[in-house]
Structure formats: structure tokens, C-alpha cells
Design a protein around this motif. Structure first.
Motif, PDB file in Angstrom:
ATOM      1  N   HIS A  26       1.012  -1.102   0.370  1.00 15.07           N
ATOM      2  CA  HIS A  26       0.103  -0.126  -0.176  1.00 15.07           C
ATOM      3  C   HIS A  26       0.709   0.863  -0.117  1.00 15.07           C
ATOM      4  O   HIS A  26       0.928   2.042  -0.563  1.00 15.07           O
ATOM      5  CB  HIS A  26      -0.843   0.315   1.157  1.00 15.07           C
ATOM      6  CG  HIS A  26      -2.537  -0.488   1.028  1.00 15.07           C
ATOM      7  ND1 HIS A  26      -3.596  -0.333   0.331  1.00 15.07           N
ATOM      8  CD2 HIS A  26      -2.822  -1.907   1.265  1.00 15.07           C
ATOM      9  CE1 HIS A  26      -4.496  -0.877   0.774  1.00 15.07           C
ATOM     10  NE2 HIS A  26      -4.195  -2.310   0.949  1.00 15.07           N
ATOM     11  N   TYR A  56      -4.469   1.585  -7.001  1.00 14.97           N
ATOM     12  CA  TYR A  56      -5.142   0.311  -6.987  1.00 14.97           C
ATOM     13  C   TYR A  56      -4.013  -1.185  -7.359  1.00 14.97           C
ATOM     14  O   TYR A  56      -4.165  -1.707  -6.551  1.00 14.97           O
ATOM     15  CB  TYR A  56      -5.878   0.842  -7.774  1.00 14.97           C
ATOM     16  CG  TYR A  56      -7.144   1.704  -6.495  1.00 14.97           C
ATOM     17  CD1 TYR A  56      -7.433   1.425  -5.479  1.00 14.97           C
ATOM     18  CD2 TYR A  56      -7.512   2.910  -7.421  1.00 14.97           C
ATOM     19  CE1 TYR A  56      -8.364   2.402  -5.335  1.00 14.97           C
ATOM     20  CE2 TYR A  56      -8.509   3.342  -6.932  1.00 14.97           C
ATOM     21  CZ  TYR A  56      -8.600   3.794  -5.658  1.00 14.97           C
ATOM     22  OH  TYR A  56      -9.294   4.560  -5.030  1.00 14.97           O
ATOM     23  N   TRP A  60      -4.089  -3.408  -4.647  1.00 23.70           N
ATOM     24  CA  TRP A  60      -5.287  -4.494  -4.376  1.00 23.70           C
ATOM     25  C   TRP A  60      -4.619  -5.987  -4.974  1.00 23.70           C
ATOM     26  O   TRP A  60      -4.567  -7.378  -4.755  1.00 23.70           O
ATOM     27  CB  TRP A  60      -5.710  -4.794  -5.946  1.00 23.70           C
ATOM     28  CG  TRP A  60      -7.319  -3.447  -5.604  1.00 23.70           C
ATOM     29  CD1 TRP A  60      -7.508  -3.201  -4.743  1.00 23.70           C
ATOM     30  CD2 TRP A  60      -7.843  -2.969  -6.728  1.00 23.70           C
ATOM     31  NE1 TRP A  60      -8.997  -2.280  -5.213  1.00 23.70           N
ATOM     32  CE2 TRP A  60      -9.011  -2.025  -6.481  1.00 23.70           C
ATOM     33  CE3 TRP A  60      -7.884  -3.816  -7.970  1.00 23.70           C
ATOM     34  CZ2 TRP A  60     -10.167  -1.381  -6.658  1.00 23.70           C
ATOM     35  CZ3 TRP A  60      -9.255  -2.749  -8.645  1.00 23.70           C
ATOM     36  CH2 TRP A  60     -10.020  -2.093  -8.194  1.00 23.70           C
ATOM     37  N   TYR A  61      -3.314  -5.682  -5.770  1.00 22.71           N
ATOM     38  CA  TYR A  61      -2.315  -7.268  -5.879  1.00 22.71           C
ATOM     39  C   TYR A  61      -1.907  -7.600  -3.891  1.00 22.71           C
ATOM     40  O   TYR A  61      -2.389  -8.536  -3.974  1.00 22.71           O
ATOM     41  CB  TYR A  61      -0.370  -6.671  -6.362  1.00 22.71           C
ATOM     42  CG  TYR A  61       0.290  -7.998  -5.721  1.00 22.71           C
ATOM     43  CD1 TYR A  61      -0.017  -9.007  -6.661  1.00 22.71           C
ATOM     44  CD2 TYR A  61       1.040  -7.752  -4.625  1.00 22.71           C
ATOM     45  CE1 TYR A  61       0.856 -10.428  -6.617  1.00 22.71           C
ATOM     46  CE2 TYR A  61       1.968  -8.820  -5.057  1.00 22.71           C
ATOM     47  CZ  TYR A  61       2.025 -10.291  -5.404  1.00 22.71           C
ATOM     48  OH  TYR A  61       2.443 -11.242  -5.721  1.00 22.71           O
ATOM     49  N   HIS A  63      -3.388  -7.686  -1.468  1.00 24.51           N
ATOM     50  CA  HIS A  63      -5.539  -7.836  -1.003  1.00 24.51           C
ATOM     51  C   HIS A  63      -5.211  -9.453  -1.325  1.00 24.51           C
ATOM     52  O   HIS A  63      -5.331 -11.127  -0.840  1.00 24.51           O
ATOM     53  CB  HIS A  63      -6.346  -7.129  -1.062  1.00 24.51           C
ATOM     54  CG  HIS A  63      -5.791  -5.971  -0.108  1.00 24.51           C
ATOM     55  ND1 HIS A  63      -6.358  -6.196   1.436  1.00 24.51           N
ATOM     56  CD2 HIS A  63      -5.783  -4.936  -0.017  1.00 24.51           C
ATOM     57  CE1 HIS A  63      -6.219  -5.102   1.943  1.00 24.51           C
ATOM     58  NE2 HIS A  63      -5.907  -4.084   0.686  1.00 24.51           N
ATOM     59  N   PHE A  64      -4.708  -9.546  -2.178  1.00 25.54           N
ATOM     60  CA  PHE A  64      -5.292 -11.078  -3.553  1.00 25.54           C
ATOM     61  C   PHE A  64      -4.347 -11.745  -2.801  1.00 25.54           C
ATOM     62  O   PHE A  64      -4.599 -13.182  -2.195  1.00 25.54           O
ATOM     63  CB  PHE A  64      -5.774 -10.615  -4.740  1.00 25.54           C
ATOM     64  CG  PHE A  64      -6.870  -9.831  -5.154  1.00 25.54           C
ATOM     65  CD1 PHE A  64      -8.205 -10.302  -4.948  1.00 25.54           C
ATOM     66  CD2 PHE A  64      -6.061  -8.576  -5.939  1.00 25.54           C
ATOM     67  CE1 PHE A  64      -9.389  -9.602  -4.717  1.00 25.54           C
ATOM     68  CE2 PHE A  64      -7.847  -8.461  -6.172  1.00 25.54           C
ATOM     69  CZ  PHE A  64      -9.340  -8.303  -5.624  1.00 25.54           C
ATOM     70  N   LEU A  70     -10.852  -9.416   0.381  1.00 28.24           N
ATOM     71  CA  LEU A  70     -10.912  -8.174  -0.294  1.00 28.24           C
ATOM     72  C   LEU A  70     -10.345  -7.504  -0.355  1.00 28.24           C
ATOM     73  O   LEU A  70      -9.903  -6.587   0.695  1.00 28.24           O
ATOM     74  CB  LEU A  70     -12.429  -8.329  -0.777  1.00 28.24           C
ATOM     75  CG  LEU A  70     -12.889  -9.611  -1.798  1.00 28.24           C
ATOM     76  CD1 LEU A  70     -14.398  -9.722  -1.372  1.00 28.24           C
ATOM     77  CD2 LEU A  70     -12.705  -9.772  -2.819  1.00 28.24           C
ATOM     78  N   PRO A  71     -10.425  -6.166  -0.700  1.00 31.39           N
ATOM     79  CA  PRO A  71      -9.794  -4.714  -0.442  1.00 31.39           C
ATOM     80  C   PRO A  71     -11.219  -4.137  -0.788  1.00 31.39           C
ATOM     81  O   PRO A  71     -11.826  -4.068  -0.872  1.00 31.39           O
ATOM     82  CB  PRO A  71      -9.814  -3.691  -1.652  1.00 31.39           C
ATOM     83  CG  PRO A  71      -9.165  -5.411  -3.079  1.00 31.39           C
ATOM     84  CD  PRO A  71      -9.852  -6.869  -2.904  1.00 31.39           C
ATOM     85  N   THR A  73     -11.942  -0.982  -0.504  1.00 31.29           N
ATOM     86  CA  THR A  73     -12.261  -0.407  -1.821  1.00 31.29           C
ATOM     87  C   THR A  73     -13.415  -0.966  -2.145  1.00 31.29           C
ATOM     88  O   THR A  73     -14.139   0.162  -2.467  1.00 31.29           O
ATOM     89  CB  THR A  73     -12.042  -0.225  -3.094  1.00 31.29           C
ATOM     90  OG1 THR A  73     -10.122   0.009  -1.866  1.00 31.29           O
ATOM     91  CG2 THR A  73     -11.563   1.033  -3.914  1.00 31.29           C
TER      92      THR A  73
END
Length: 112
Positions: A26, A56, A60-61, A63-64, A70-71, A73
Motif C-alpha cells: 500500500h 490500486y 489490490w495485489y 489483498h489478493f 478483498l480490498p 475499496t
């Protein structure tokens, strides 16, 4: 999950970023997006298109593939953006670890 205020959302946001690698991704994404935004303002407006991909994409990377959730967001886009900058500031000043301890590190399961 429904949150009535930012103060309610922040602890949830922190628990969704429990792994140090997630927070680092992040941080990198936020830093890149700030740098790209600044460059676009002064030199080339086309770089504005890259700002959300940098921010993002890194987040997002994480989180996944790192955090395994899941993000935030997806459910709370505005509060998540504000929290991301708050977390960035806390990390920049070396205060994020203290905030993690204050709020606890136990992840909260996300409702899909």
C-alpha cells in the motif's frame, strides 16, 4: 458491514491490513500515485491515467496475493481512500506499528 462514521471504519480498515507486506505494498502504491500525480501536474497530464493503476494495482495485489482478503475499496471506496492516506502518513512517521498495537492485529472476516 455498515459503518456510521470514519472512526468506526478505521479499526476495520486496519485489521484488513494485518500483514506488514500488505501495508508495504500500500505504501509503495500510494507513493507511486503521489509521484505520478505530481509529475502529471508539472510535466505531462497524460500521466494522470497511470495514477489509479499505480495506487490500486499495488494495493489490490497485496489483498489478493498477500493478505488473502478483498480490498475495502469494493465496499467503502471513499473511506478506504482516506484511510489509505492516513495509513501512509502513519507509516511515513513511524507510527503505524503503534496504531496496529493500539487497535489489535486480529483480522475481521469480511462479508462478501
Amino acid at each position: 458491514m455498515n459503518f456510521r462514521s470514519f472512526d468506526e471504519f478505521w479499526p476495520f480498515y486496519v485489521t484488513q491490513h494485518s500483514k506488514p507486506a500488505t501495508r508495504r505494498w500500500h505504501f509503495v502504491g500510494t507513493l507511486l500515485s503521489i509521484m505520478l500525480f505530481t509529475y502529471s501536474v508539472f510535466f505531462n497530464r497524460w500521466f494522470l491515467l497511470a495514477v489509479p493503476f499505480a495506487g490500486y494495482g499495488c494495493a489490490w495485489y497485496s489483498h489478493f496475493f498477500v493478505e488473502g482478503n478483498l480490498p475495502t475499496t469494493f465496499g467503502h471506496p471513499l473511506w478506504s481512500l482516506v484511510c489509505d492516506y492516513k495509513m501512509f502518513g502513519l507509516m511515513l512517521t513511524g507510527k503505524m506499528d503503534r496504531e496496529m498495537k493500539r487497535l489489535g492485529k486480529r483480522p475481521i472476516l469480511q462479508a462478501l
